[in-house]
Design a protein around this motif. Structure first.
Motif, PDB file in Angstrom:
ATOM      1  N   TYR A 155       0.833  -1.204   0.000  1.00  0.00           N
ATOM      2  CA  TYR A 155       0.000   0.000   0.000  1.00  0.00           C
ATOM      3  C   TYR A 155       0.868   1.255   0.000  1.00  0.00           C
ATOM      4  O   TYR A 155       0.514   2.260  -0.622  1.00  0.00           O
ATOM      5  N   HIS A 156       1.989   1.206   0.683  1.00  0.00           N
ATOM      6  CA  HIS A 156       2.904   2.347   0.657  1.00  0.00           C
ATOM      7  C   HIS A 156       3.400   2.609  -0.760  1.00  0.00           C
ATOM      8  O   HIS A 156       3.417   3.747  -1.226  1.00  0.00           O
ATOM      9  N   GLN A 157       3.823   1.543  -1.451  1.00  0.00           N
ATOM     10  CA  GLN A 157       4.410   1.745  -2.775  1.00  0.00           C
ATOM     11  C   GLN A 157       3.371   2.224  -3.784  1.00  0.00           C
ATOM     12  O   GLN A 157       3.647   3.137  -4.578  1.00  0.00           O
ATOM     13  N   ILE A 158       2.177   1.633  -3.759  1.00  0.00           N
ATOM     14  CA  ILE A 158       1.130   2.094  -4.669  1.00  0.00           C
ATOM     15  C   ILE A 158       0.741   3.530  -4.334  1.00  0.00           C
ATOM     16  O   ILE A 158       0.541   4.363  -5.223  1.00  0.00           O
ATOM     17  N   GLY A 159       0.657   3.846  -3.048  1.00  0.00           N
ATOM     18  CA  GLY A 159       0.333   5.200  -2.636  1.00  0.00           C
ATOM     19  C   GLY A 159       1.392   6.195  -3.052  1.00  0.00           C
ATOM     20  O   GLY A 159       1.084   7.344  -3.415  1.00  0.00           O
ATOM     21  N   TYR A 160       2.645   5.771  -3.015  1.00  0.00           N
ATOM     22  CA  TYR A 160       3.758   6.622  -3.444  1.00  0.00           C
ATOM     23  C   TYR A 160       3.539   7.097  -4.882  1.00  0.00           C
ATOM     24  O   TYR A 160       3.718   8.273  -5.200  1.00  0.00           O
ATOM     25  N   TYR A 161       3.122   6.162  -5.746  1.00  0.00           N
ATOM     26  CA  TYR A 161       2.864   6.523  -7.131  1.00  0.00           C
ATOM     27  C   TYR A 161       1.571   7.328  -7.264  1.00  0.00           C
ATOM     28  O   TYR A 161       1.507   8.291  -8.034  1.00  0.00           O
ATOM     29  N   ALA A 162       0.542   6.938  -6.514  1.00  0.00           N
ATOM     30  CA  ALA A 162      -0.780   7.550  -6.667  1.00  0.00           C
ATOM     31  C   ALA A 162      -0.775   9.035  -6.310  1.00  0.00           C
ATOM     32  O   ALA A 162      -1.475   9.825  -6.941  1.00  0.00           O
ATOM     33  N   ILE A 163       0.026   9.425  -5.299  1.00  0.00           N
ATOM     34  CA  ILE A 163       0.027  10.836  -4.915  1.00  0.00           C
ATOM     35  C   ILE A 163       1.079  11.640  -5.679  1.00  0.00           C
ATOM     36  O   ILE A 163       1.196  12.846  -5.495  1.00  0.00           O
ATOM     37  N   GLY A 164       1.819  10.965  -6.536  1.00  0.00           N
ATOM     38  CA  GLY A 164       2.728  11.669  -7.439  1.00  0.00           C
ATOM     39  C   GLY A 164       3.986  12.215  -6.804  1.00  0.00           C
ATOM     40  O   GLY A 164       4.428  13.316  -7.147  1.00  0.00           O
ATOM     41  N   VAL A 165       4.592  11.441  -5.880  1.00  0.00           N
ATOM     42  CA  VAL A 165       5.866  11.864  -5.285  1.00  0.00           C
ATOM     43  C   VAL A 165       6.909  11.982  -6.388  1.00  0.00           C
ATOM     44  O   VAL A 165       7.050  11.080  -7.224  1.00  0.00           O
ATOM     45  N   ARG A 166       7.657  13.072  -6.377  1.00  0.00           N
ATOM     46  CA  ARG A 166       8.659  13.290  -7.421  1.00  0.00           C
ATOM     47  C   ARG A 166      10.054  13.264  -6.806  1.00  0.00           C
ATOM     48  O   ARG A 166      10.412  14.162  -6.038  1.00  0.00           O
ATOM     49  N   GLN A 167      10.790  12.221  -7.118  1.00  0.00           N
ATOM     50  CA  GLN A 167      12.170  12.078  -6.664  1.00  0.00           C
ATOM     51  C   GLN A 167      12.993  11.510  -7.803  1.00  0.00           C
ATOM     52  O   GLN A 167      12.494  10.724  -8.610  1.00  0.00           O
ATOM     53  N   SER A 168      14.252  11.889  -7.827  1.00  0.00           N
ATOM     54  CA  SER A 168      15.146  11.328  -8.841  1.00  0.00           C
ATOM     55  C   SER A 168      15.468   9.879  -8.476  1.00  0.00           C
ATOM     56  O   SER A 168      15.305   9.451  -7.320  1.00  0.00           O
ATOM     57  N   ILE A 169      15.945   9.140  -9.472  1.00  0.00           N
ATOM     58  CA  ILE A 169      16.354   7.754  -9.224  1.00  0.00           C
ATOM     59  C   ILE A 169      17.465   7.715  -8.184  1.00  0.00           C
ATOM     60  O   ILE A 169      17.467   6.876  -7.279  1.00  0.00           O
ATOM     61  N   ALA A 170      18.400   8.660  -8.276  1.00  0.00           N
ATOM     62  CA  ALA A 170      19.509   8.702  -7.317  1.00  0.00           C
ATOM     63  C   ALA A 170      18.985   8.925  -5.894  1.00  0.00           C
ATOM     64  O   ALA A 170      19.454   8.292  -4.939  1.00  0.00           O
ATOM     65  N   GLU A 171      18.015   9.808  -5.751  1.00  0.00           N
ATOM     66  CA  GLU A 171      17.459  10.072  -4.426  1.00  0.00           C
ATOM     67  C   GLU A 171      16.709   8.863  -3.891  1.00  0.00           C
ATOM     68  O   GLU A 171      16.816   8.519  -2.711  1.00  0.00           O
ATOM     69  N   ARG A 172      15.970   8.197  -4.749  1.00  0.00           N
ATOM     70  CA  ARG A 172      15.248   6.998  -4.317  1.00  0.00           C
ATOM     71  C   ARG A 172      16.219   5.907  -3.883  1.00  0.00           C
ATOM     72  O   ARG A 172      15.971   5.202  -2.907  1.00  0.00           O
ATOM     73  N   ARG A 173      17.313   5.774  -4.607  1.00  0.00           N
ATOM     74  CA  ARG A 173      18.302   4.768  -4.223  1.00  0.00           C
ATOM     75  C   ARG A 173      18.928   5.101  -2.866  1.00  0.00           C
ATOM     76  O   ARG A 173      19.161   4.214  -2.046  1.00  0.00           O
ATOM     77  N   ARG A 174      19.197   6.388  -2.617  1.00  0.00           N
ATOM     78  CA  ARG A 174      19.773   6.785  -1.332  1.00  0.00           C
ATOM     79  C   ARG A 174      18.829   6.470  -0.175  1.00  0.00           C
ATOM     80  O   ARG A 174      19.263   6.089   0.909  1.00  0.00           O
ATOM     81  N   ASN A 175      17.545   6.628  -0.407  1.00  0.00           N
ATOM     82  CA  ASN A 175      16.568   6.451   0.665  1.00  0.00           C
ATOM     83  C   ASN A 175      16.059   5.023   0.809  1.00  0.00           C
ATOM     84  O   ASN A 175      15.375   4.708   1.781  1.00  0.00           O
ATOM     85  N   ALA A 176      16.374   4.168  -0.164  1.00  0.00           N
ATOM     86  CA  ALA A 176      15.755   2.847  -0.227  1.00  0.00           C
ATOM     87  C   ALA A 176      16.010   2.015   1.032  1.00  0.00           C
ATOM     88  O   ALA A 176      15.093   1.390   1.575  1.00  0.00           O
ATOM     89  N   GLU A 177      17.240   2.006   1.533  1.00  0.00           N
ATOM     90  CA  GLU A 177      17.550   1.145   2.675  1.00  0.00           C
ATOM     91  C   GLU A 177      16.777   1.569   3.918  1.00  0.00           C
ATOM     92  O   GLU A 177      16.250   0.720   4.654  1.00  0.00           O
ATOM     93  N   LEU A 178      16.670   2.864   4.155  1.00  0.00           N
ATOM     94  CA  LEU A 178      15.920   3.344   5.310  1.00  0.00           C
ATOM     95  C   LEU A 178      14.435   3.010   5.167  1.00  0.00           C
ATOM     96  O   LEU A 178      13.794   2.577   6.129  1.00  0.00           O
ATOM     97  N   TYR A 179      13.897   3.207   3.973  1.00  0.00           N
ATOM     98  CA  TYR A 179      12.505   2.830   3.734  1.00  0.00           C
ATOM     99  C   TYR A 179      12.295   1.343   4.038  1.00  0.00           C
ATOM    100  O   TYR A 179      11.295   0.958   4.668  1.00  0.00           O
ATOM    101  N   MET A 180      13.212   0.514   3.582  1.00  0.00           N
ATOM    102  CA  MET A 180      13.051  -0.917   3.786  1.00  0.00           C
ATOM    103  C   MET A 180      13.114  -1.282   5.267  1.00  0.00           C
ATOM    104  O   MET A 180      12.376  -2.141   5.736  1.00  0.00           O
ATOM    105  N   ASP A 181      14.001  -0.637   6.004  1.00  0.00           N
ATOM    106  CA  ASP A 181      14.070  -0.893   7.447  1.00  0.00           C
ATOM    107  C   ASP A 181      12.738  -0.573   8.115  1.00  0.00           C
ATOM    108  O   ASP A 181      12.262  -1.303   8.991  1.00  0.00           O
ATOM    109  N   ILE A 182      12.127   0.532   7.707  1.00  0.00           N
ATOM    110  CA  ILE A 182      10.867   0.962   8.315  1.00  0.00           C
ATOM    111  C   ILE A 182       9.714   0.064   7.872  1.00  0.00           C
ATOM    112  O   ILE A 182       8.893  -0.377   8.693  1.00  0.00           O
ATOM    113  N   LEU A 183       9.639  -0.224   6.581  1.00  0.00           N
ATOM    114  CA  LEU A 183       8.507  -0.965   6.040  1.00  0.00           C
ATOM    115  C   LEU A 183       8.582  -2.460   6.318  1.00  0.00           C
ATOM    116  O   LEU A 183       7.549  -3.121   6.463  1.00  0.00           O
ATOM    117  N   CYS A 184       9.794  -2.984   6.388  1.00  0.00           N
ATOM    118  CA  CYS A 184       9.968  -4.439   6.483  1.00  0.00           C
ATOM    119  C   CYS A 184      10.357  -4.915   7.881  1.00  0.00           C
ATOM    120  O   CYS A 184      10.286  -6.111   8.157  1.00  0.00           O
TER     121      CYS A 184
END
Length: 205
Positions: A155-184
């Motif tokens: 639901y987080h990932q679908i919501g991320y797209y649905a509300i139109g969050v705008r981040q570069s690929i580089a920024e998403r990669r930087r944040n990915a590990e922290l997101y995974m720690d929180i979500l998983c």
């Protein structure tokens, strides 16, 4: 001329429909409009499809087969292998490799007004959630906990797209590990990553 090869194939029409659905929604899927987009007459449509119902069914089937949120292979049962599967999944989502979120959202919007699309979305959601639940079970969550984690992640990932969050690929990669720690779950991921590192070390030995 009799026997003339049609200019456009079924795939051409389906791909044009995908682009139109993303740009204009279901209202744009008119035969005349698509024919103009492809530079052919209405006759080209009926050469490839019996009617609009068959056409719509093929668009939905194309979405189910091509817009893959997760890898086609299931998560392996061992924690170390499962975490590598997750890393591959995150890479696909960040790079939009095999998953076109705009097409996914367009079909979800279509599903609000069409039962065929609604049923397809329900099937896809069940499949994706079941697969994610297997991942969480693989890294040590009990079945109930894994089911909830799967929903939180999805639901987080679908919501991320649905509300139109705008981040570069580089920024998403930087944040990915922290997101995974929180979500998983930080503890579960830490143990799984340790197992993955141990497995890589053993294979390199």
């Amino acid at each position: 001329m009799a026997g003339r090869t049609p200019k456009n194939t079924v795939q051409d029409w389906i791909e044009a429909a995908q682009r139109t659905l993303v740009d204009e929604g279901i209202a744009g899927l008119k035969v005349d409009r698509l024919a103009n987009r492809l530079g052919v007459t209405r006759g080209g449509f009926y050469h490839n499809f019996k009617d609009r119902d068959e056409f719509f069914e093929q668009i939905i089937r194309h979405w189910e087969n091509s817009c893959r949120f997760l890898p086609d292979d299931p998560p392996p049962p061992r924690p170390g292998d499962a975490i590598e599967w997750l890393d591959r999944t995150i890479g696909r989502l960040i790079e939009s490799d095999g998953y076109d979120y705009r097409f996914d959202l367009a079909v979800r919007e279509w599903a609000r007004a069409d039962k065929r699309a609604e049923w397809a979305v329900e099937r896809a959601d069940r499949e994706r959630l079941d697969t994610l639940q297997k991942f969480f079970e693989a890294i040590g969550c009990d079945k109930e906990h894994a089911a909830i984690r799967a929903r939180v992640f999805y639901y987080h990932q679908i919501g991320y797209y649905a509300i139109g969050v705008r981040q570069s690929i580089a920024e998403r990669r930087r944040n990915a590990e922290l997101y995974m720690d929180i979500l998983c779950g930080e503890e579960e991921l830490k143990a799984a990553r340790a197992a993955a590192a141990k497995g890589r070390k053993a294979r390199a030995a």
